[in-house]
Design a protein around this motif. Structure first.
Motif, PDB file in Angstrom:
ATOM      1  N   PRO A 287       0.830  -1.220   0.000  1.00  0.00           N
ATOM      2  CA  PRO A 287       0.000   0.000   0.000  1.00  0.00           C
ATOM      3  C   PRO A 287       0.853   1.254   0.000  1.00  0.00           C
ATOM      4  CG  PRO A 287       0.007  -1.028   2.158  1.00  0.00           C
ATOM      5  CD  PRO A 287       0.712  -1.982   1.244  1.00  0.00           C
ATOM      6  N   PRO A 288       0.410   2.315  -0.693  1.00  0.00           N
ATOM      7  CA  PRO A 288       1.164   3.577  -0.728  1.00  0.00           C
ATOM      8  C   PRO A 288       0.886   4.419   0.515  1.00  0.00           C
ATOM      9  CG  PRO A 288      -0.780   3.778  -2.083  1.00  0.00           C
ATOM     10  CD  PRO A 288      -0.780   2.367  -1.557  1.00  0.00           C
ATOM     11  N   GLN A 289       1.662   5.460   0.663  1.00  0.00           N
ATOM     12  CA  GLN A 289       1.440   6.412   1.735  1.00  0.00           C
ATOM     13  C   GLN A 289       1.163   7.793   1.128  1.00  0.00           C
ATOM     14  OE1 GLN A 289       5.266   6.082   3.786  1.00  0.00           O
ATOM     15  NE2 GLN A 289       5.781   8.136   3.120  1.00  0.00           N
ATOM     16  N   TYR A 290       0.292   8.525   1.783  1.00  0.00           N
ATOM     17  CA  TYR A 290      -0.138   9.833   1.295  1.00  0.00           C
ATOM     18  C   TYR A 290       0.849  10.899   1.747  1.00  0.00           C
ATOM     19  CZ  TYR A 290      -2.848  14.143   1.103  1.00  0.00           C
ATOM     20  OH  TYR A 290      -3.264  15.423   0.873  1.00  0.00           O
ATOM     21  N   VAL A 291       1.255  11.796   0.815  1.00  0.00           N
ATOM     22  CA  VAL A 291       2.185  12.876   1.125  1.00  0.00           C
ATOM     23  C   VAL A 291       1.709  14.149   0.444  1.00  0.00           C
ATOM     24  CG1 VAL A 291       4.178  11.358   1.393  1.00  0.00           C
ATOM     25  CG2 VAL A 291       3.668  12.354  -0.842  1.00  0.00           C
ATOM     26  N   VAL A 292       2.225  15.268   0.921  1.00  0.00           N
ATOM     27  CA  VAL A 292       1.978  16.568   0.299  1.00  0.00           C
ATOM     28  C   VAL A 292       3.334  17.214   0.056  1.00  0.00           C
ATOM     29  CG1 VAL A 292       0.954  18.844   0.535  1.00  0.00           C
ATOM     30  CG2 VAL A 292      -0.252  16.844   1.410  1.00  0.00           C
ATOM     31  N   ASN A 293       3.627  17.530  -1.209  1.00  0.00           N
ATOM     32  CA  ASN A 293       4.895  18.121  -1.602  1.00  0.00           C
ATOM     33  C   ASN A 293       4.614  19.470  -2.238  1.00  0.00           C
ATOM     34  OD1 ASN A 293       7.223  18.694  -3.488  1.00  0.00           O
ATOM     35  ND2 ASN A 293       7.999  16.850  -2.504  1.00  0.00           N
ATOM     36  N   GLN A 294       5.326  20.502  -1.781  1.00  0.00           N
ATOM     37  CA  GLN A 294       5.043  21.854  -2.256  1.00  0.00           C
ATOM     38  C   GLN A 294       5.269  21.972  -3.760  1.00  0.00           C
ATOM     39  OE1 GLN A 294       7.453  24.863  -0.474  1.00  0.00           O
ATOM     40  NE2 GLN A 294       6.159  26.549  -1.145  1.00  0.00           N
ATOM     41  N   GLN A 295       6.299  21.300  -4.294  1.00  0.00           N
ATOM     42  CA  GLN A 295       6.604  21.411  -5.706  1.00  0.00           C
ATOM     43  C   GLN A 295       5.863  20.381  -6.561  1.00  0.00           C
ATOM     44  OE1 GLN A 295       8.975  21.880  -3.319  1.00  0.00           O
ATOM     45  NE2 GLN A 295       9.020  24.065  -3.812  1.00  0.00           N
ATOM     46  N   LYS A 296       5.617  19.191  -6.008  1.00  0.00           N
ATOM     47  CA  LYS A 296       4.998  18.129  -6.800  1.00  0.00           C
ATOM     48  C   LYS A 296       3.509  17.981  -6.538  1.00  0.00           C
ATOM     49  CE  LYS A 296       9.280  15.425  -6.932  1.00  0.00           C
ATOM     50  NZ  LYS A 296       9.907  14.098  -6.660  1.00  0.00           N
ATOM     51  N   GLY A 297       3.016  18.577  -5.471  1.00  0.00           N
ATOM     52  CA  GLY A 297       1.605  18.480  -5.152  1.00  0.00           C
ATOM     53  C   GLY A 297       1.306  17.307  -4.237  1.00  0.00           C
ATOM     54  N   MET A 298       0.015  16.968  -4.147  1.00  0.00           N
ATOM     55  CA  MET A 298      -0.391  15.815  -3.357  1.00  0.00           C
ATOM     56  C   MET A 298       0.004  14.543  -4.099  1.00  0.00           C
ATOM     57  SD  MET A 298      -4.162  16.957  -2.002  1.00  0.00           S
ATOM     58  CE  MET A 298      -4.759  17.182  -3.683  1.00  0.00           C
ATOM     59  N   GLY A 299       0.346  13.507  -3.330  1.00  0.00           N
ATOM     60  CA  GLY A 299       0.804  12.305  -4.002  1.00  0.00           C
ATOM     61  C   GLY A 299       0.685  11.068  -3.157  1.00  0.00           C
ATOM     62  N   LEU A 300       0.879   9.955  -3.821  1.00  0.00           N
ATOM     63  CA  LEU A 300       0.962   8.638  -3.200  1.00  0.00           C
ATOM     64  C   LEU A 300       2.342   8.080  -3.496  1.00  0.00           C
ATOM     65  CD1 LEU A 300      -2.522   7.150  -4.185  1.00  0.00           C
ATOM     66  CD2 LEU A 300      -1.877   8.155  -1.998  1.00  0.00           C
ATOM     67  N   GLU A 301       3.048   7.669  -2.443  1.00  0.00           N
ATOM     68  CA  GLU A 301       4.424   7.206  -2.591  1.00  0.00           C
ATOM     69  C   GLU A 301       4.560   5.764  -2.137  1.00  0.00           C
ATOM     70  OE1 GLU A 301       6.981  11.341  -1.974  1.00  0.00           O
ATOM     71  OE2 GLU A 301       6.928   9.851  -0.377  1.00  0.00           O
ATOM     72  N   ASN A 302       5.515   5.073  -2.781  1.00  0.00           N
ATOM     73  CA  ASN A 302       5.931   3.724  -2.397  1.00  0.00           C
ATOM     74  C   ASN A 302       4.810   2.701  -2.468  1.00  0.00           C
ATOM     75  OD1 ASN A 302       8.652   4.374  -1.884  1.00  0.00           O
ATOM     76  ND2 ASN A 302       8.125   5.145   0.135  1.00  0.00           N
ATOM     77  N   GLY A 303       3.862   2.910  -3.333  1.00  0.00           N
ATOM     78  CA  GLY A 303       2.854   1.884  -3.580  1.00  0.00           C
ATOM     79  C   GLY A 303       3.331   0.934  -4.662  1.00  0.00           C
ATOM     80  N   GLY A 304       2.879  -0.310  -4.599  1.00  0.00           N
ATOM     81  CA  GLY A 304       3.327  -1.254  -5.613  1.00  0.00           C
ATOM     82  C   GLY A 304       2.906  -2.669  -5.320  1.00  0.00           C
ATOM     83  N   TYR A 305       3.741  -3.605  -5.738  1.00  0.00           N
ATOM     84  CA  TYR A 305       3.429  -5.025  -5.606  1.00  0.00           C
ATOM     85  C   TYR A 305       4.722  -5.796  -5.379  1.00  0.00           C
ATOM     86  CZ  TYR A 305       0.641  -9.251  -6.216  1.00  0.00           C
ATOM     87  OH  TYR A 305      -0.025 -10.427  -6.002  1.00  0.00           O
ATOM     88  N   TYR A 306       4.618  -6.808  -4.519  1.00  0.00           N
ATOM     89  CA  TYR A 306       5.759  -7.682  -4.242  1.00  0.00           C
ATOM     90  C   TYR A 306       5.495  -9.057  -4.852  1.00  0.00           C
ATOM     91  CZ  TYR A 306       9.043 -10.684  -1.761  1.00  0.00           C
ATOM     92  OH  TYR A 306      10.004 -11.600  -1.456  1.00  0.00           O
ATOM     93  N   PHE A 307       6.452  -9.537  -5.647  1.00  0.00           N
ATOM     94  CA  PHE A 307       6.353 -10.839  -6.280  1.00  0.00           C
ATOM     95  C   PHE A 307       7.342 -11.794  -5.605  1.00  0.00           C
ATOM     96  CE2 PHE A 307       5.115  -7.762  -9.478  1.00  0.00           C
ATOM     97  CZ  PHE A 307       3.994  -8.330 -10.060  1.00  0.00           C
ATOM     98  N   GLY A 308       6.825 -12.815  -4.937  1.00  0.00           N
ATOM     99  CA  GLY A 308       7.682 -13.851  -4.392  1.00  0.00           C
ATOM    100  C   GLY A 308       7.879 -14.936  -5.436  1.00  0.00           C
ATOM    101  N   MET A 309       9.087 -15.040  -5.957  1.00  0.00           N
ATOM    102  CA  MET A 309       9.359 -15.947  -7.066  1.00  0.00           C
ATOM    103  C   MET A 309      10.075 -17.214  -6.637  1.00  0.00           C
ATOM    104  SD  MET A 309      10.501 -13.197  -9.975  1.00  0.00           S
ATOM    105  CE  MET A 309       9.411 -11.854 -10.437  1.00  0.00           C
TER     106      MET A 309
END
Length: 923
Positions: A287-309
């Motif tokens: 799951p991502p985390q919610y952030v607020v960046n003055q230059q980039k705006g509101m965002g979601l960071e470090n969201g993704g998927y883990y594949f156990g191979m």
């Protein structure tokens, strides 16, 4: 029978005849229960238990044995159901009785600290006082237990002391699962259990349930539950759910759940929850985390998927997206094979947008990438062969827009290295092949060296016999070795990567070295070591420079500049030197009085003296170059900057090299020394000395600059190192050297200090409260090998990004200090002056605990040259038992940042965090 029998059983047996008779009747059965698994010695007793008469074949050599039991003789022969009775006769012999239908399939062991009561008429057992029962993989302990033989149900309960406090709660362990409850009922026949007010642990999580049913397949069904990672009986937080199902070693599945904090329901609801409890890999969403960046705006960071191979590989995909159009994507595969190798790759691309695209003057964008790769090979995988890699390269602006940790911000250089080495077992050959890369993110200069190969033949002794008899001759110690190196490198700006200009900047060459040496003792205390060293350089082109008065010089904004050109073609230069050296060691001791705390001071001096002759073989490779309008000239070589090996020096050298190395040690009185001497050694100076040379055949400037150095570690706490260079010759008003010594001016001095540096560092910290436990954990991580290494690398990056979330509350305070000072005295012949430059820098980082749960930390420094505070990072951390709060602050500088994070400590809920951050760029 009620529990009141526990305190009245003696009186009960004394006044109740019926119970007494029952005990008398039960004695033979109890005695027989403790006997072996062979039939009873009495034939009557056997016939009483079963009316079956054993049958044996007429032919005694044919015996029928039950499945799983060996036929050991007539005494162990039993008729199987459905067996053919033809040819069998009845005999009177020993017989194994039939097994009762309610007999368990495994033994049950039990014990109690206080007493065990058997009620024969009721077919019940009662256990009192720290009772334990073991059956198969089940281990049950409680203060009181009772077992009903007819139903096969075992009930375990707690007890209360005189103050009404509950103790001895039932605890059930079954195959790694743990249940703690008020009341527990377990059926040995169906292997099902009903548990009341239980707390069970699954990995890092705990489930509190009012009622729990345990199935025969170990699945768990809970009613009115709470899931938490807090290990307290009354947890600080939990997810409250009416129904929960636990699939052992797989999942905890919940229906609609509500988050409670300190027992107070919150407005946060989730429709369902799945908590993995599988050990090892498991694919899933990050799951991502919610952030607020003055230059980039509101965002979601470090969201993704883990594949156990599988056991040997996994892949993590993460991405960031912001409301102003910026985004980034990172792929991080890792691989490992136990006792073979392990490594990880990180591929990142980012698109950063600032401002409004409709206003071109305020809009800017940057596309960046970064590639990192690390690979290590187990030394036992292939003895004699090793391969390793540590790669880190990318665009110069990647760190500027996408990295926020302290180390990356203050470090403007990155580098890479890939190496392969091979040692031939039993032979003196060694091969090393490598690639190196260096990049300055500020100047955007890039240096790449590939291939960089070295083949070495270790020293061999051609005149030494295989079996030495008697005293060795001097020529037996004559040693010869050989080294050849190939190097290809390029220096360019990162914007020229892959272009023709990059290829034109390539520098290629080879170097061959053949040293011949031996050493013999002289006068017992001296070692004489003559040697011959031959070196040959191979080049692929020449570098020619000449003064062009009509060429425009943009640096000086005038006509007149140096024109350069490359002439391709193979060429070689050679260099040879002959030398002989003498070395020894001189020991001095000064002893103090017996009553002095300082026992003695020992001084060890190691002087070296060598004579070297190098003929002039390279004058033809040098020429005079005019470098300004005034006609000033200097000697330069055709091969400067065309290979990575440099060029041999011009002119002959016949002179003396000298050096003196010293160290000082002191013995002091110490009560901690368990020996009778009560002494302790302290190093005052690990080493300090001076080196230099004198050229006997030079026309001028025969004495070289003096190089001085010193190093020590005072009290095993303060590391100090110093170095410098002293020029013994005078300079004129324009800064040019004169062939006159400084002491000829009447000064008592070795010369003019041209450069010097000193660095000091120390570290202090309080005693670690859990030092022994952490040492055991670190040993276990080392034993875990490759998997632990990969996890540590990922954890290290997280620590750098969020220092406040990874403080150690077991260390009350910690301080690290370092100081560096450098001095340079540079001659500027063109401007006719001398430039003195002094740089000083102090850095400090540390933390301290305001209370056992509050900690404040600081990473900072001060630049005395520019008189400004260096990059500073402050953080405050609060230990909330099962949660942790951290506040990170970068108060000033180009990259200012503020963030506050509250997250659980447990790894399974690591992504369940509340984060608020603000970032500011001064571009």
């Amino acid at each position: 029978m009620s529990s009141s029998y526990k305190n009245n059983y003696k009186k009960f047996f004394r006044h109740t005849y019926l119970t007494f008779a029952g005990v008398v009747i039960a004695v033979p059965f109890i005695i027989d229960a403790f006997a072996g698994n062979t039939p009873h010695a009495s034939l009557v007793f056997n016939k009483t238990l079963a009316d079956t008469v054993p049958l044996v074949p007429k032919d005694s050599s044919k015996r029928i044995a039950p499945k799983g039991l060996p036929a050991k003789g007539a005494d162990s022969t039993v008729l199987l159901p459905g067996a053919d009775t033809a040819g069998l006769v009845k005999v009177d012999t020993l017989f194994v009785p039939k097994v009762s239908k309610d007999t368990l399939d495994a033994p049950v062991t039990y014990k109690a600290k206080d007493s065990i009561i058997l009620m024969v008429p009721d077919k019940r057992f009662y256990l009192y006082g720290t009772a334990t029962t073991k059956y198969k993989s089940i281990d049950l302990s409680a203060e009181k237990m009772n077992f009903d033989q007819e139903t096969g149900v075992l009930e375990a309960t707690n007890a209360k002391d005189t103050a009404g406090k509950v103790y001895g709660r039932p605890v059930m362990n079954d195959g790694g699962q743990s249940f703690e409850s008020d009341t527990l009922r377990y059926n040995f026949s169906s292997q099902k259990a009903k548990i009341y007010n239980t707390r069970s642990q699954y990995g890092e999580g705990y489930i509190h349930s009012e009622q729990t049913k345990k199935g025969a397949d170990n699945s768990i069904f809970g009613f009115r539950n709470g899931y938490t990672t807090c290990n307290l009986d009354t947890p600080h937080f939990s997810f409250r759910s009416r129904k929960i199902k636990v699939i052992p070693d797989k999942l905890v599945i919940s229906g609609p759940a509500n988050l409670e904090i300190e027992g107070i329901p919150t407005p946060l609801f989730i429709p369902f929850a799945i908590f993995p409890i599988t050990q090892g890999q498991r694919s899933g969403i990050l799951p991502p985390q919610y952030v607020v960046n003055q230059q980039k705006g509101m965002g979601l960071e470090n969201g993704g998927y883990y594949f156990g191979m599988g056991e040997h590989m996994d892949l993590t995909l993460r991405g960031d997206v912001y409301s102003y159009g910026s985004w980034s994507l990172t792929a991080s595969p890792t691989y490992r094979k136990r006792y073979k190798y392990n490594g990880g790759l990180n591929l990142s691309i980012a698109n950063t947008r600032f401002g409004d695209p409709s206003v071109k003057s305020e809009f800017s964008s940057s596309r960046d990438f970064r590639v990192t790769w690390n690979h290590s090979m187990d030394s036992k995988a292939r003895p004699g062969v090793n391969f390793g890699a540590n790669v880190n390269f990318g665009t110069s602006t990647y760190n500027r827009y996408n990295v926020f940790d302290y180390n990356a911000r203050v470090n403007n250089t990155i580098g890479s290295s890939i190496s392969f080495s091979k040692n031939w077992q039993g032979k003196p050959y060694n091969l090393t092949v490598g690639l190196t890369h260096g990049q300055n993110l500020s100047t955007r200069d890039v240096n790449i060296t590939f291939p960089d190969a070295t083949f070495t033949v270790n020293t061999i002794y051609p005149f030494q016999p295989k079996e030495l008899i008697g005293k060795p001759k001097w020529y037996h110690k004559l040693g010869v070795s050989y080294t050849t190196s190939l190097r290809n490198q390029a220096n360019f700006k990162d914007s020229l990567f892959g272009s023709k200009a990059m290829l034109d900047a390539m520098q290629s060459g080879m170097q061959h070295t053949v040293p011949i040496s031996f050493s013999i003792p002289v006068l017992k205390t001296l070692t004489f070591s003559p040697s011959i060293n031959y070196t040959e350089y191979w080049y692929t082109k020449k570098f020619v420079r000449k003064w062009d008065p009509n060429k425009w010089n943009p640096g000086l904004n005038q006509l007149g500049a140096i024109d350069t050109s490359y002439i391709p073609g193979f060429s070689a230069t050679r260099d040879v030197s002959f030398s002989a050296s003498l070395s020894t060691a001189i020991y001095g001791m000064y002893a103090f009085s017996k009553h002095s705390k300082v026992k003695a001071i020992r001084h060890v001096a190691r002087p070296t003296l060598s004579a070297t002759y190098r003929p002039d073989l390279n004058s033809k490779n040098y020429y005079d170059l005019q470098y300004n309008k005034a006609g000033d000239r200097q000697r330069v070589s055709y091969y400067e900057g065309v290979s990575g090996f440099g060029v041999p020096a011009e002119g002959a050298f016949g002179g003396i090299n000298f050096g003196l190395d010293n160290n000082l040690e002191m013995k002091v009185f110490s009560r901690k020394d368990t020996s009778g001497n009560h002494e302790k050694k302290i190093k005052l100076l690990d080493g300090f000395g001076i080196t230099g040379s004198y050229n006997l055949v030079a026309d001028s400037f025969k004495l070289s600059p003096f190089n001085i150095y010193a190093r020590t570690n005072l009290f095993d706490k303060l590391n100090i190192s110093m170095s410098g260079s002293i020029d013994p010759y005078q300079v004129d008003a324009r800064g040019k050297r004169l062939d006159k010594f400084v002491w000829q001016q009447g000064k008592i001095s070795l010369g003019r200090l041209t450069n010097a540096s000193i660095s000091m560092s120390t570290s202090f910290q309080s005693k670690d409260k859990k030092g022994k436990e952490k040492k055991i954990d670190s040993i276990e991580n080392i034993q875990n090998g490759d998997a632990a290494f990969a996890a540590q690398q990922r954890q290290l990056q997280m620590v750098r990004n969020n220092p406040g979330e990874y403080v150690d509350f077991d260390i009350p305070w910690r301080v690290d200090l370092s100081y560096s000072l450098s001095y340079t005295n540079t001659i500027m012949p063109d401007s006719g002056g001398v430039v003195n430059r002094i740089t000083q820098y102090v850095s400090f980082n540390g933390d301290f605990s305001l209370t056992p749960k509050w900690k404040i930390g600081l990473n900072s420094g001060f630049d005395f040259t520019n008189m400004q505070v260096a990059y500073t990072n402050m953080y405050i951390s609060r230990d909330l038992h099962c949660w942790q709060m951290s506040i990170n602050l970068i108060p000033f500088g180009t990259f200012r940042q503020f963030s506050i994070t509250i997250n659980p400590k447990a790894g399974i809920l690591r992504d369940l965090r509340i984060n608020r951050s603000r970032q500011f760029y001064d571009l």
